[in-house]
Write a protein that holds these residues in place. Structure first.
Motif, PDB file in Angstrom:
ATOM      1  N   PRO A   1       0.825  -1.309  -0.014  1.00  0.00           N
ATOM      2  CA  PRO A   1      -0.006   0.092  -0.051  1.00  0.00           C
ATOM      3  C   PRO A   1       0.757   1.114  -0.097  1.00  0.00           C
ATOM      4  CG  PRO A   1      -0.281  -1.340   2.117  1.00  0.00           C
ATOM      5  CD  PRO A   1       0.698  -1.906   1.158  1.00  0.00           C
ATOM      6  N   THR A   2       0.355   2.224  -0.539  1.00  0.00           N
ATOM      7  CA  THR A   2       1.036   3.670  -0.530  1.00  0.00           C
ATOM      8  C   THR A   2       0.969   4.399   0.789  1.00  0.00           C
ATOM      9  OG1 THR A   2      -1.170   4.795  -1.152  1.00  0.00           O
ATOM     10  CG2 THR A   2       0.114   4.126  -3.153  1.00  0.00           C
ATOM     11  N   LEU A   3       1.633   5.454   0.848  1.00  0.00           N
ATOM     12  CA  LEU A   3       1.778   5.934   2.190  1.00  0.00           C
ATOM     13  C   LEU A   3       0.461   6.593   2.270  1.00  0.00           C
ATOM     14  CD1 LEU A   3       3.108   7.428   4.525  1.00  0.00           C
ATOM     15  CD2 LEU A   3       3.612   9.326   3.073  1.00  0.00           C
ATOM     16  N   ASN A   4      -0.455   7.188   1.593  1.00  0.00           N
ATOM     17  CA  ASN A   4      -1.620   7.584   1.694  1.00  0.00           C
ATOM     18  C   ASN A   4      -2.629   6.621   2.241  1.00  0.00           C
ATOM     19  OD1 ASN A   4      -0.693  10.013   0.890  1.00  0.00           O
ATOM     20  ND2 ASN A   4      -1.534   9.842  -1.102  1.00  0.00           N
ATOM     21  N   GLU A   5      -2.525   5.330   1.611  1.00  0.00           N
ATOM     22  CA  GLU A   5      -3.335   4.457   1.855  1.00  0.00           C
ATOM     23  C   GLU A   5      -2.987   3.779   3.267  1.00  0.00           C
ATOM     24  OE1 GLU A   5      -2.682   1.384  -1.177  1.00  0.00           O
ATOM     25  OE2 GLU A   5      -4.230   2.320  -2.482  1.00  0.00           O
ATOM     26  N   ARG A   6      -1.857   3.838   3.802  1.00  0.00           N
ATOM     27  CA  ARG A   6      -1.644   3.350   5.121  1.00  0.00           C
ATOM     28  C   ARG A   6      -1.990   4.441   5.985  1.00  0.00           C
ATOM     29  NH1 ARG A   6       3.736   2.169   2.969  1.00  0.00           N
ATOM     30  NH2 ARG A   6       4.676   4.114   4.280  1.00  0.00           N
ATOM     31  N   ALA A   8      -4.780   6.519   5.489  1.00  0.00           N
ATOM     32  CA  ALA A   8      -6.182   6.210   5.593  1.00  0.00           C
ATOM     33  C   ALA A   8      -6.738   4.907   6.484  1.00  0.00           C
ATOM     34  CB  ALA A   8      -6.654   5.926   4.148  1.00  0.00           C
ATOM     35  N   ARG A   9      -5.701   4.093   6.260  1.00  0.00           N
ATOM     36  CA  ARG A   9      -6.034   2.799   7.159  1.00  0.00           C
ATOM     37  C   ARG A   9      -5.891   3.054   8.468  1.00  0.00           C
ATOM     38  NH1 ARG A   9      -6.597  -1.552   4.427  1.00  0.00           N
ATOM     39  NH2 ARG A   9      -5.652  -1.186   2.709  1.00  0.00           N
ATOM     40  N   VAL A  10      -5.064   3.382   9.034  1.00  0.00           N
ATOM     41  CA  VAL A  10      -4.875   3.857  10.471  1.00  0.00           C
ATOM     42  C   VAL A  10      -6.009   4.919  10.877  1.00  0.00           C
ATOM     43  CG1 VAL A  10      -3.134   5.562  12.036  1.00  0.00           C
ATOM     44  CG2 VAL A  10      -2.496   3.713  10.608  1.00  0.00           C
ATOM     45  N   PRO A  19     -14.801  12.455   6.093  1.00  0.00           N
ATOM     46  CA  PRO A  19     -14.261  13.719   5.432  1.00  0.00           C
ATOM     47  C   PRO A  19     -12.886  13.863   6.133  1.00  0.00           C
ATOM     48  CG  PRO A  19     -16.487  14.052   6.513  1.00  0.00           C
ATOM     49  CD  PRO A  19     -15.956  12.806   6.738  1.00  0.00           C
ATOM     50  N   VAL A  20     -12.506  13.334   7.332  1.00  0.00           N
ATOM     51  CA  VAL A  20     -11.215  13.583   7.774  1.00  0.00           C
ATOM     52  C   VAL A  20     -10.130  12.610   7.110  1.00  0.00           C
ATOM     53  CG1 VAL A  20      -9.679  13.625   9.732  1.00  0.00           C
ATOM     54  CG2 VAL A  20     -11.875  14.469  10.007  1.00  0.00           C
ATOM     55  N   VAL A  21     -10.452  11.388   6.801  1.00  0.00           N
ATOM     56  CA  VAL A  21      -9.864  10.475   6.160  1.00  0.00           C
ATOM     57  C   VAL A  21      -9.636  11.106   4.826  1.00  0.00           C
ATOM     58  CG1 VAL A  21      -9.561   8.192   5.173  1.00  0.00           C
ATOM     59  CG2 VAL A  21     -10.947   8.569   7.623  1.00  0.00           C
ATOM     60  N   LYS A  22     -10.458  11.425   4.230  1.00  0.00           N
ATOM     61  CA  LYS A  22     -10.263  11.788   2.829  1.00  0.00           C
ATOM     62  C   LYS A  22      -9.151  12.811   2.800  1.00  0.00           C
ATOM     63  CE  LYS A  22     -12.434  13.672  -1.457  1.00  0.00           C
ATOM     64  NZ  LYS A  22     -13.132  13.469  -2.539  1.00  0.00           N
ATOM     65  N   SER A  23      -9.542  14.122   3.621  1.00  0.00           N
ATOM     66  CA  SER A  23      -8.427  15.222   3.663  1.00  0.00           C
ATOM     67  C   SER A  23      -7.185  14.972   4.170  1.00  0.00           C
ATOM     68  CB  SER A  23      -9.098  16.384   4.606  1.00  0.00           C
ATOM     69  OG  SER A  23      -8.286  17.421   4.777  1.00  0.00           O
ATOM     70  N   MET A  24      -6.973  14.006   5.163  1.00  0.00           N
ATOM     71  CA  MET A  24      -5.696  13.545   5.729  1.00  0.00           C
ATOM     72  C   MET A  24      -5.122  12.531   4.582  1.00  0.00           C
ATOM     73  SD  MET A  24      -5.260  15.643   8.003  1.00  0.00           S
ATOM     74  CE  MET A  24      -3.708  15.200   8.572  1.00  0.00           C
ATOM     75  N   SER A  25      -5.551  11.686   4.197  1.00  0.00           N
ATOM     76  CA  SER A  25      -4.953  10.825   3.434  1.00  0.00           C
ATOM     77  C   SER A  25      -4.771  11.049   1.787  1.00  0.00           C
ATOM     78  CB  SER A  25      -5.715   9.337   3.432  1.00  0.00           C
ATOM     79  OG  SER A  25      -6.862   9.540   2.855  1.00  0.00           O
ATOM     80  N   ARG A  26      -5.634  11.652   1.239  1.00  0.00           N
ATOM     81  CA  ARG A  26      -5.746  12.147  -0.025  1.00  0.00           C
ATOM     82  C   ARG A  26      -5.861  10.825  -0.999  1.00  0.00           C
ATOM     83  NH1 ARG A  26      -1.033  16.577   0.087  1.00  0.00           N
ATOM     84  NH2 ARG A  26      -2.092  17.966   1.385  1.00  0.00           N
ATOM     85  N   VAL A  27      -6.825   9.989  -0.157  1.00  0.00           N
ATOM     86  CA  VAL A  27      -6.947   8.585  -1.277  1.00  0.00           C
ATOM     87  C   VAL A  27      -8.466   9.013  -1.783  1.00  0.00           C
ATOM     88  CG1 VAL A  27      -7.645   6.268  -0.679  1.00  0.00           C
ATOM     89  CG2 VAL A  27      -5.905   7.043   0.407  1.00  0.00           C
ATOM     90  N   PRO A  28      -8.459   8.430  -3.128  1.00  0.00           N
ATOM     91  CA  PRO A  28      -9.795   8.670  -3.638  1.00  0.00           C
ATOM     92  C   PRO A  28     -10.919   8.056  -3.165  1.00  0.00           C
ATOM     93  CG  PRO A  28      -8.029   7.980  -5.218  1.00  0.00           C
ATOM     94  CD  PRO A  28      -7.416   7.705  -3.828  1.00  0.00           C
TER      95      PRO A  28
END
Length: 181
Positions: A1-6, A8-10, A19-28
């Motif tokens: 997984p990419t850094l962004n996906e990691r 998001a997972r955490v 909304p926070v997951v999207k903003s912080m992880s930038r995952v689609p």
């Protein structure tokens, strides 16, 4: 997984809303939905994120937790900025610092269910101060809160911005809570 996906997972595992997951992880969006299903078996809860800054001054316990989280974020952010982490983009530093701060907080609280400040509230707190550079005695000019210290023991607290002197619960003078400036 990419850094962004990691990231998001955490955040998803920590009970953080979409909304926070999207903003912080930038995952689609589609990937976030898939991750929620994989990690917790359902979609994120909906509704507005908490935004009231007055909440951070509600009790001494919340004031202390918020101050410690802000200081922890500042320390982690600073260490990431000054460290040499191969392959880390500078714009990733605040997101990694947020995730590490949240993980550390849940560890010292004994899990997210025992945490006083939710990941959504932490997100609001960090965003209020914009980044680790703007944490100072005067506070954020646009916000109604600031990082302050007990006038007696120097315990860090989040207090209303207009307070010039403040005491923690242990050192509060009888009959008064604060001195307004």
């Amino acid at each position: 997984p990419t850094l962004n996906e990691r990231i998001a997972r955490v955040l998803i595992q920590s009970g953080t809303r979409r909304p926070v997951v999207k903003s912080m992880s930038r995952v689609p969006d589609p990937k976030i939905d898939q991750m929620y299903t994989q990690e917790i078996g359902r979609n994120s809860t909906s509704g507005q994120l908490p935004s009231s800054l007055e909440w951070f001054t509600k009790t001494h316990r919340i004031q202390m937790h918020a101050a410690f989280l802000l200081l922890a974020y500042r320390r982690i952010h600073k260490s990431l900025r000054s460290g040499t982490y191969e392959g880390m983009m500078p714009d990733s530093i605040p997101r990694i610092a947020f995730t590490r701060t949240l993980t550390w907080y849940h560890e010292i609280c004994g899990g997210q269910d025992n945490a006083i400040i939710s990941s959504q509230r932490l997100y609001t707190l960090i965003r209020t101060f914009a980044d680790a550079q703007s944490i100072n005695q005067r506070g954020n000019e646009a916000a109604e809160i600031k990082l302050h210290h007990c006038a007696t023991c120097k315990l860090p607290l989040i207090v209303p911005r207009h307070y010039t002197e403040y005491h923690c619960a242990e050192h509060k003078p009888k009959g008064r809570r604060s001195t307004k400036g």
